[in-house]
Every structure is written in C-alpha cells, then in structure tokens.
Design a protein around this motif. Structure first.
Motif, mmCIF file in Angstrom:
data_model
loop_
_atom_site.group_PDB
_atom_site.id
_atom_site.type_symbol
_atom_site.label_atom_id
_atom_site.label_comp_id
_atom_site.label_asym_id
_atom_site.label_seq_id
_atom_site.Cartn_x
_atom_site.Cartn_y
_atom_site.Cartn_z
ATOM 1 N N ARG A 96 9.720 -9.038 2.255
ATOM 2 C CA ARG A 96 10.005 -9.349 0.848
ATOM 3 C C ARG A 96 9.525 -10.723 0.425
ATOM 4 N NH1 ARG A 96 16.610 -9.855 0.979
ATOM 5 N NH2 ARG A 96 16.734 -11.930 1.867
ATOM 6 N N THR A 97 9.126 -11.554 1.400
ATOM 7 C CA THR A 97 8.563 -12.861 1.068
ATOM 8 C C THR A 97 7.119 -12.746 0.591
ATOM 9 O OG1 THR A 97 7.978 -13.118 3.393
ATOM 10 C CG2 THR A 97 10.058 -14.100 2.659
ATOM 11 N N LYS A 98 6.529 -11.576 0.758
ATOM 12 C CA LYS A 98 5.140 -11.374 0.343
ATOM 13 C C LYS A 98 5.088 -10.779 -1.064
ATOM 14 C CE LYS A 98 3.574 -10.594 5.092
ATOM 15 N NZ LYS A 98 2.884 -9.661 6.028
ATOM 16 N N ARG A 99 3.939 -10.892 -1.690
ATOM 17 C CA ARG A 99 3.753 -10.386 -3.040
ATOM 18 C C ARG A 99 3.670 -8.871 -3.025
ATOM 19 N NH1 ARG A 99 -1.116 -9.615 -5.858
ATOM 20 N NH2 ARG A 99 -2.214 -10.394 -4.032
ATOM 21 N N PHE A 100 4.589 -8.212 -3.701
ATOM 22 C CA PHE A 100 4.678 -6.763 -3.566
ATOM 23 C C PHE A 100 3.520 -6.044 -4.250
ATOM 24 C CE2 PHE A 100 5.978 -3.898 -7.074
ATOM 25 C CZ PHE A 100 5.988 -4.788 -8.129
ATOM 26 N N THR A 101 2.795 -6.733 -5.122
ATOM 27 C CA THR A 101 1.672 -6.107 -5.807
ATOM 28 C C THR A 101 0.392 -6.124 -4.977
ATOM 29 O OG1 THR A 101 1.254 -8.195 -6.933
ATOM 30 C CG2 THR A 101 2.554 -6.541 -8.116
ATOM 31 N N THR A 102 0.478 -6.649 -3.750
ATOM 32 C CA THR A 102 -0.724 -6.633 -2.928
ATOM 33 C C THR A 102 -1.193 -5.200 -2.686
ATOM 34 O OG1 THR A 102 -1.709 -7.293 -0.818
ATOM 35 C CG2 THR A 102 0.593 -6.634 -0.758
ATOM 36 N N THR A 103 -2.484 -5.004 -2.729
ATOM 37 C CA THR A 103 -3.064 -3.690 -2.468
ATOM 38 C C THR A 103 -3.748 -3.660 -1.102
ATOM 39 O OG1 THR A 103 -5.108 -4.295 -3.592
ATOM 40 C CG2 THR A 103 -3.400 -3.222 -4.920
ATOM 41 N N GLN A 104 -3.549 -4.731 -0.335
ATOM 42 C CA GLN A 104 -4.195 -4.872 0.966
ATOM 43 C C GLN A 104 -3.303 -4.316 2.071
ATOM 44 O OE1 GLN A 104 -7.405 -6.066 1.087
ATOM 45 N NE2 GLN A 104 -7.107 -5.916 -1.133
ATOM 46 N N ALA A 105 -3.785 -3.276 2.736
ATOM 47 C CA ALA A 105 -3.005 -2.653 3.803
ATOM 48 C C ALA A 105 -2.698 -3.642 4.915
ATOM 49 C CB ALA A 105 -3.755 -1.448 4.345
ATOM 50 N N ARG A 106 -3.611 -4.588 5.156
ATOM 51 C CA ARG A 106 -3.410 -5.528 6.269
ATOM 52 C C ARG A 106 -2.213 -6.448 6.041
ATOM 53 N NH1 ARG A 106 -8.062 -7.426 3.639
ATOM 54 N NH2 ARG A 106 -7.801 -9.446 2.615
ATOM 55 N N GLU A 107 -1.734 -6.545 4.806
ATOM 56 C CA GLU A 107 -0.577 -7.388 4.506
ATOM 57 C C GLU A 107 0.735 -6.734 4.952
ATOM 58 O OE1 GLU A 107 -2.527 -10.578 3.236
ATOM 59 O OE2 GLU A 107 -0.352 -10.443 3.050
ATOM 60 N N TYR A 108 0.724 -5.426 5.112
ATOM 61 C CA TYR A 108 1.941 -4.710 5.444
ATOM 62 C C TYR A 108 2.315 -4.920 6.914
ATOM 63 C CZ TYR A 108 2.670 -2.444 0.987
ATOM 64 O OH TYR A 108 2.959 -2.202 -0.338
ATOM 65 N N ASP A 109 3.630 -4.921 7.149
ATOM 66 C CA ASP A 109 4.150 -5.273 8.466
ATOM 67 C C ASP A 109 4.406 -4.060 9.366
ATOM 68 O OD1 ASP A 109 5.604 -7.407 6.332
ATOM 69 O OD2 ASP A 109 4.625 -8.282 8.101
ATOM 70 N N TYR A 110 4.779 -2.949 8.778
ATOM 71 C CA TYR A 110 5.082 -1.740 9.556
ATOM 72 C C TYR A 110 4.512 -0.520 8.842
ATOM 73 C CZ TYR A 110 8.496 -4.859 11.681
ATOM 74 O OH TYR A 110 9.097 -5.922 12.308
ATOM 75 N N TRP A 111 4.135 0.477 9.664
ATOM 76 C CA TRP A 111 3.563 1.716 9.139
ATOM 77 C C TRP A 111 4.191 2.927 9.816
ATOM 78 C CZ3 TRP A 111 0.531 1.631 4.990
ATOM 79 C CH2 TRP A 111 -0.164 0.460 4.690
ATOM 80 N N GLY A 112 4.213 4.034 9.073
ATOM 81 C CA GLY A 112 4.553 5.306 9.669
ATOM 82 C C GLY A 112 3.311 5.955 10.249
ATOM 83 N N GLN A 113 3.477 7.166 10.754
ATOM 84 C CA GLN A 113 2.371 7.857 11.421
ATOM 85 C C GLN A 113 1.515 8.657 10.435
ATOM 86 O OE1 GLN A 113 5.343 9.141 11.150
ATOM 87 N NE2 GLN A 113 4.920 11.241 10.501
ATOM 88 N N GLY A 114 2.013 8.839 9.219
ATOM 89 C CA GLY A 114 1.251 9.525 8.187
ATOM 90 C C GLY A 114 1.593 10.999 8.065
ATOM 91 N N THR A 115 1.353 11.553 6.885
ATOM 92 C CA THR A 115 1.530 12.985 6.641
ATOM 93 C C THR A 115 0.341 13.484 5.818
ATOM 94 O OG1 THR A 115 3.067 14.680 5.819
ATOM 95 C CG2 THR A 115 2.952 12.641 4.552
ATOM 96 N N GLN A 116 -0.208 14.626 6.196
ATOM 97 C CA GLN A 116 -1.423 15.143 5.567
ATOM 98 C C GLN A 116 -1.099 15.846 4.257
ATOM 99 O OE1 GLN A 116 -4.858 15.084 6.683
ATOM 100 N NE2 GLN A 116 -5.154 15.828 4.574
ATOM 101 N N VAL A 117 -1.838 15.494 3.228
ATOM 102 C CA VAL A 117 -1.768 16.180 1.936
ATOM 103 C C VAL A 117 -3.152 16.748 1.638
ATOM 104 C CG1 VAL A 117 -1.467 15.901 -0.553
ATOM 105 C CG2 VAL A 117 0.086 14.757 1.041
ATOM 106 N N THR A 118 -3.221 18.050 1.416
ATOM 107 C CA THR A 118 -4.476 18.711 1.103
ATOM 108 C C THR A 118 -4.332 19.457 -0.213
ATOM 109 O OG1 THR A 118 -4.964 18.989 3.458
ATOM 110 C CG2 THR A 118 -6.237 20.320 1.906
ATOM 111 N N VAL A 119 -5.223 19.151 -1.153
ATOM 112 C CA VAL A 119 -5.183 19.787 -2.467
ATOM 113 C C VAL A 119 -6.438 20.636 -2.607
ATOM 114 C CG1 VAL A 119 -4.968 19.432 -4.947
ATOM 115 C CG2 VAL A 119 -3.950 17.788 -3.350
ATOM 116 N N SER A 120 -6.252 21.923 -2.768
ATOM 117 C CA SER A 120 -7.387 22.829 -2.902
ATOM 118 C C SER A 120 -7.741 23.025 -4.369
ATOM 119 C CB SER A 120 -7.069 24.178 -2.261
ATOM 120 O OG SER A 120 -5.982 24.786 -2.925
ATOM 121 N N SER A 121 -9.031 23.244 -4.598
ATOM 122 C CA SER A 121 -9.493 23.409 -5.993
ATOM 123 C C SER A 121 -9.436 24.866 -6.432
ATOM 124 C CB SER A 121 -10.923 22.886 -6.123
ATOM 125 O OG SER A 121 -11.764 23.550 -5.211
#
Length: 126
Positions: free
Chosen positions: A101-126
């Motif tokens: 919370r000491t960092k600027r929350f509007t940052t768009t830089q992934a490298r600024e983030y401290d922790y990550w999850g493993q991710g979830t796949q989203v697929t949108v078909s046309s």
C-alpha cells in the motif's frame, strides 16, 4: 506474505460474461492494493484493473473500462473481476497481484507488484 489463488476462468462466447475470483491467504490482505493483469501468448503481462486497500479508489485500463468491474471483500480475503461483453481479444491468462500500500496503486507495471497468483485461463470465442 500473501498467497493468491485465482479461479473462475473458462471458455465463453463473445458477448458473454465471467466472474473471476482471487482468494488470498494471510491476515494482511486488507493491507495491500490489489490488481488484475492478463497475459496473452507472446505478449507481456498487461494491466487490467486495480483497487486500493481501503476500497476508496479504482483504476481501469482503457481497453476494459465500462465492461469490467473490480471489487474486493476484505472480510473474505477475496478479490473479484466481473467481466461483461467479452471480446476475443480479452483471451488471456488472468493474474491477480498484491501491491504494497506504500506504492502508487495506479501503476500499470507488473514488476511493481509484490505477489502473484498462478493465473486462470479465459478464452473468448468469436
């Protein structure tokens, strides 16, 4: 330390909706700004949305503004991303991240983030 686990991804047709969740462990979830990023094959991790630790401010990428809604429930240690009017270009692995919370929350830089999850796949078909 915060451990994050995303869920809710899947396959959906264009124009459909999905709701992603990110469950956090630890009693310090409420002390972090939280964000959603996504990464398509061959591309860099891209900012989607962020919300402050006090739930006082929210910030969206222009590409999702008006279609996606980020929210959090600090009592449940959970972050959400409601995705409506999905487009094929929304197809990606979606990650939640925790930002001190000491960092600027509007940052768009992934490298600024401290922790990550493993991710979830989203697929949108046309």
């Amino acid at each position: 330390q915060v451990q994050l686990v995303e869920s809710g991804g899947g396959l959906v047709q264009a124009g459909g909706s999905l709701r992603l969740s990110c469950a956090a462990s630890g009693r310090t979830f409420g002390s972090y700004h939280m964000g959603w990023f996504r990464q398509a094959p061959g591309k860099e991790r891209e900012f989607v949305a962020a919300i402050t630790w006090l739930v006082s401010s929210i910030y969206y990428a222009d590409s999702v503004k008006g279609r996606f809604t980020i929210s959090r429930d600090n009592a449940k240690n959970t972050l959400y991303l409601q995705m409506n009017s999905l487009k094929p270009e929304d197809t990606a692995i979606y990650y939640c991240g925790a930002l001190a919370r000491t960092k600027r929350f509007t940052t768009t830089q992934a490298r600024e983030y401290d922790y990550w999850g493993q991710g979830t796949q989203v697929t949108v078909s046309s």
